[in-house]
Scaffold this active site. Structure first.
Site, short mmCIF file in Angstrom:
data_model
loop_
_atom_site.label_atom_id
_atom_site.label_comp_id
_atom_site.label_asym_id
_atom_site.label_seq_id
_atom_site.Cartn_x
_atom_site.Cartn_y
_atom_site.Cartn_z
N CYS A 14 63.82 -51.70 29.55
CA CYS A 14 63.13 -51.67 29.49
C CYS A 14 62.32 -51.02 30.89
O CYS A 14 62.82 -50.25 31.27
CB CYS A 14 63.03 -53.45 29.82
SG CYS A 14 63.28 -54.08 31.36
N CYS A 17 63.15 -51.36 34.45
CA CYS A 17 64.58 -50.78 34.97
C CYS A 17 64.83 -49.67 34.74
O CYS A 17 65.29 -49.55 35.93
CB CYS A 17 65.91 -50.72 33.22
SG CYS A 17 66.60 -51.99 32.51
N ASP A 434 36.85 -16.49 29.76
CA ASP A 434 36.64 -14.93 30.56
C ASP A 434 36.26 -13.95 29.61
O ASP A 434 37.06 -14.64 28.08
CB ASP A 434 38.35 -15.09 31.37
CG ASP A 434 38.38 -13.88 31.42
OD1 ASP A 434 37.60 -13.13 32.36
OD2 ASP A 434 39.41 -12.66 30.57
#
Length: 764
Positions: A14, A17, A434
């Site tokens: 989970c 953890c 550009d």
């Protein structure tokens, strides 16, 4: 230089953890780590002056109760990361089969014979201790380290239900047959202490296993895009030795400068330069471009693309192994998936304290209802609190969306450098494009040559072409290419000097030559101003959007070279799509204003900023930012790198230079400017998905906890709801796999996906 490591981690169940491992790693000296629950990886940055080693990192993970290996230990990593789907499926099937009679015995009065509770005990026990073993194992490991996670909640809840039922069966009055015969959303009210809850154990474990199984499958599917991308490369290759003899070898043995054969229909084994042959290369699986590109000797090709033409190619390898474009793409995508978006930080902080808070709420709920004299409801409500509050959805909300979004982007030729980039795409309101190599092809060709009286075109082309051989600018290369047929050997150039944004100068065959903008010539000597006929030719060329380069020698302006760069066919459509996203479009170039305005009008931009020196491009971005705009920049060259780095969001064309790509936040693998719009749309949709996931996860817990604590929720229904919340978050993230690039849509077909787009979607 900072060292970066990716550590596979096993045992996390989970978000709590992941938070614990992350905190443990960050306590080490010189370590900055982020841990991703969905990808099960820790991204670790080690400061160059730290004494912390990789072994220290692994030890820290193990001290937190989990396992880790170095990514170089491929065999160990493969063993560590076994696929949990099959194991979860076996446990789920067993739990489901055992739970069906458990529910029937507990809820159907006609089946409740004299010893039905003892049968329920025998069915529930293996479900609890074998099917639910992964929950208990994780809870025990966490307990040994003085922490609690969602597995702690599940383990306590199911063991409590089983233990209470066993005590009730052995020592209390478990009730007569038919005492508990109705499955409702509400737990039993007013019941005595003798109620049994074996069916709660079976149903809760079954639904939690189902949720985790769906979650594991979805996580595996979410990472499928990256795995498919990394598996694109060829496995074997035919090389030619010094005598021209063909040999078949594994692609891992291919070396730089090896010549290898690519037959029609075969994959290009690695990045290289076409040595011999003409054909067409299909880059759709790598860049999302649906149209094959013709290649000739001297053209670059990328590994994992396909020879889709009818010609045989001989390619000289230039990059192999980890240096190839495909490997770099894989690295970028992995780093993006392992990182965390800023929006995830709040979820991590909540998940880190959530479990202890839930345990406290469950204890308070139990104490409150016992105080009211309703012990049966007290137990049911406390178990419901433990089950409903598991924070899986919080932990999965961001990583799964990132996993799917970045994987899908890689298939479409969009590489997002990190999850924090997603926030920038949402805020961007201005995009600077550009001109050369981005909005245009960047392949300048000499269109016209005008010379002064007494000067031959051949002489002018020979002198200026020799000088431009030392230039890296596309205009200079175009002139040099046009002059190559005049001289088989390179002409030496003395005192060569490059004037960025202005031109070049040097000495060729004893003549001092200046070639570049007319302003460069006049700044060197006013006498070098263009004569009237060359000035008229310059004005005419610039009025048509072409670039005019003047050249002088022998003390006078002697020639005018007219060079043109073609606008990419996709550029106007790309600008239209960017404007539809609500962006102000700006064309930025070092060309003169007339040429720039001509190109700007052809592609439909809002503003044009011209005659900008390379070093001034970043200043233009700063000025726009100072005006309150959030700026994105799209470029491809070395001179674009400062502006890409300065912009709030830098996007580099993948056909450009490595410097530009390194300075960018998003890499557009193909040269198609429309990918910029796809990148922004995908990033924004991924961010929206993350926010929807987090809203659902927070809303679910905020709404469900009070309901469970109030005794209004059956523990079995709580288990279903908790599992459903995690599945919803993952399935919602998987919807990103259906994202389609606008360039793959056929307007005539109402937005239908082209065959290339459909193929990419199917691969996803």
């Amino acid at each position: 230089m900072t060292e970066r490591l990716e550590l596979p981690i096993s045992g996390m169940t989970c978000a709590s953890c992941a938070t614990r491992v992350e905190k443990r790693l960050n306590r080490l000296d010189g370590v900055e780590a982020t841990v991703n629950y969905a990808t099960e990886r820790a991204s670790v940055a080690l400061a160059d002056d730290t004494a912390t080693t990789a072994e220290d990192l692994i030890a820290a993970v193990e001290q937190a109760g989990y396992e880790a290996v170095l990514p170089s230990a491929s065999d160990s990593a493969a063993q560590l990361h076994h696929d949990p789907v099959d194991d979860l499926r076996r446990r789920l099937v067993f739990a489901a089969i055992a739970s069906l009679p458990l529910v029937a015995l507990g809820m159907i009065p006609a089946l409740q014979f004299e010893y039905w509770q003892w049968i329920s005990l025998q069915l529930a026990t293996p479900v609890l201790f074998w099917a639910a073993y992964p929950f208990h194992r994780a809870a025990w490991i966490n307990l040994r380290h003085g922490t609690a996670t969602m597995d702690t909640l599940i383990s306590i809840g199911t063991i409590a239900a089983w233990s209470w039922s066993l005590v009730s069966l052995l020592f209390l009055d478990a009730g007569e047959p038919g005492m508990r015969h109705e499955l409702t959303l509400l737990p039993e009210r007013g019941g005595d202490a003798g109620g049994v809850y074996f069916e709660v154990v079976g149903v809760v474990v079954t639904f939690l296993l189902a949720g985790r199984w769906f979650e594991a499958r979805a996580k595996r599917s979410a990472g499928a895009a990256l795995r498919a991308l990394l598996e694109l490369g060829a496995k074997h290759v035919s090389i030619l030795d010094a005598d021209g003899v063909e040999h078949r070898i594994p692609v891992e043995e291919l070396k730089v400068d090896h010549r290898f054969i690519v037959r029609p229909g075969e994959k290009v084994a690695t990045d290289g330069i076409v040595y011999k042959g003409i054909s067409a290369i299909d880059r759709s699986l790598l860049t999302g471009e649906s149209v094959p590109v013709d290649v000739h000797p001297g053209d670059a090709v990328t590994g994992a693309t396909v020879n889709a033409g009818g010609g045989l190619l001989i390619v000289r390898a230039t990059r192999v192994g980890a240096d190839t474009a495909l490997a770099q793409i894989g690295r970028l995508v992995t780093e993006a998936q392992t990182g965390k978006a800023p929006v995830q930080r709040l979820a991590d902080r909540v998940a880190g304290v959530f479990v202890p808070v839930v345990l406290a709420i469950a204890a308070a709920t139990l104490g409150f209802w016992i105080g009211t004299g309703d012990s049966g409801l007290a137990f049911a409500a406390a178990v419901a609190v433990l089950i409903i509050a598991c924070p899986c959805a919080l932990g999965l909300a961001t990583p799964t969306a990132l996993l799917v979004g970045t994987g899908r982007g890689a298939q479409l030729g969009v590489l997002i450098r990190g999850p924090e980039i997603l926030e920038s795409t949402r805020r961007v309101d201005t995009i600077v494009i550009d001109k050369t190599g981005t909005a245009t092809t960047g392949k300048m060709t000499l269109q016209e040559l005008k010379v002064a009286d007494g000067v031959s075109e051949a002489q002018a082309l020979w002198l200026v072409g020799a000088l431009q051989n030392g230039s890296e600018h596309p205009i200079g290369r175009a002139i040099a290419a046009a002059a190559r047929h005049l001289e088989s050997e390179a002409v030496p150039v003395d005192d060569f000097a490059n004037r960025p944004g202005l031109g070049v100068q040097g000495t060729v065959a004893g003549r001092a030559i200046i070639a570049g903008r007319p302003a460069l010539l006049e700044s060197a000597d006013p006498a070098l101003a263009l004569p009237p006929d060359l000035e008229r030719a310059r004005l005419d060329a610039e009025a048509e959007g072409r670039t005019a380069i003047a050249a002088s020698w022998d003390g006078a302006a002697q020639a005018l070279f007219v060079v043109a760069d073609q606008v990419k066919p996709c550029s106007r459509e790309a600008v239209t799509q960017l404007r539809e996203l609500g962006l102000r479009t700006v064309l930025l170039t070092g060309d003169n204003a007339t040429t720039a305005r001509s190109v700007g009008a052809r592609i439909g931009v809002d503003d044009v900023i011209a005659e900008v020196l390379p070093g001034e491009k970043a200043d233009v971005v700063k000025r726009l930012q100072a005006e309150g705009h959030v700026v994105a920049m799209v470029g491809d060259g070395v001179n674009d790198a400062p502006a890409l780095a300065q912009a709030d969001l830098g996007m580099a064309i993948g056909t450009g230079t490595d410097v530009a790509i390194e300075a960018s936040d998003i890499t557009l693998v193909s040269g198609d400017l429309r990918v910029a719009g796809d990148a922004l749309r995908l990033s924004r949709r991924t961010l929206r998905t993350i926010k929807l996931n987090l809203f659902w996860a927070f809303a679910y817990n905020v709404a469900a906890l009070p309901v469970a604590a109030a005794g209004l929720l059956n523990p079995m229904i709580a288990g279903v709801a908790m599992a459903a919340s995690s599945v919803f978050v993952v399935v919602n993230s998987l919807r990103l796999r259906r994202f389609c690039a606008r360039r793959d849509a056929d307007p005539a077909a109402g937005g239908a996906v082209s065959p290339a787009g459909a193929r990419a979607s199917a691969t996803a």
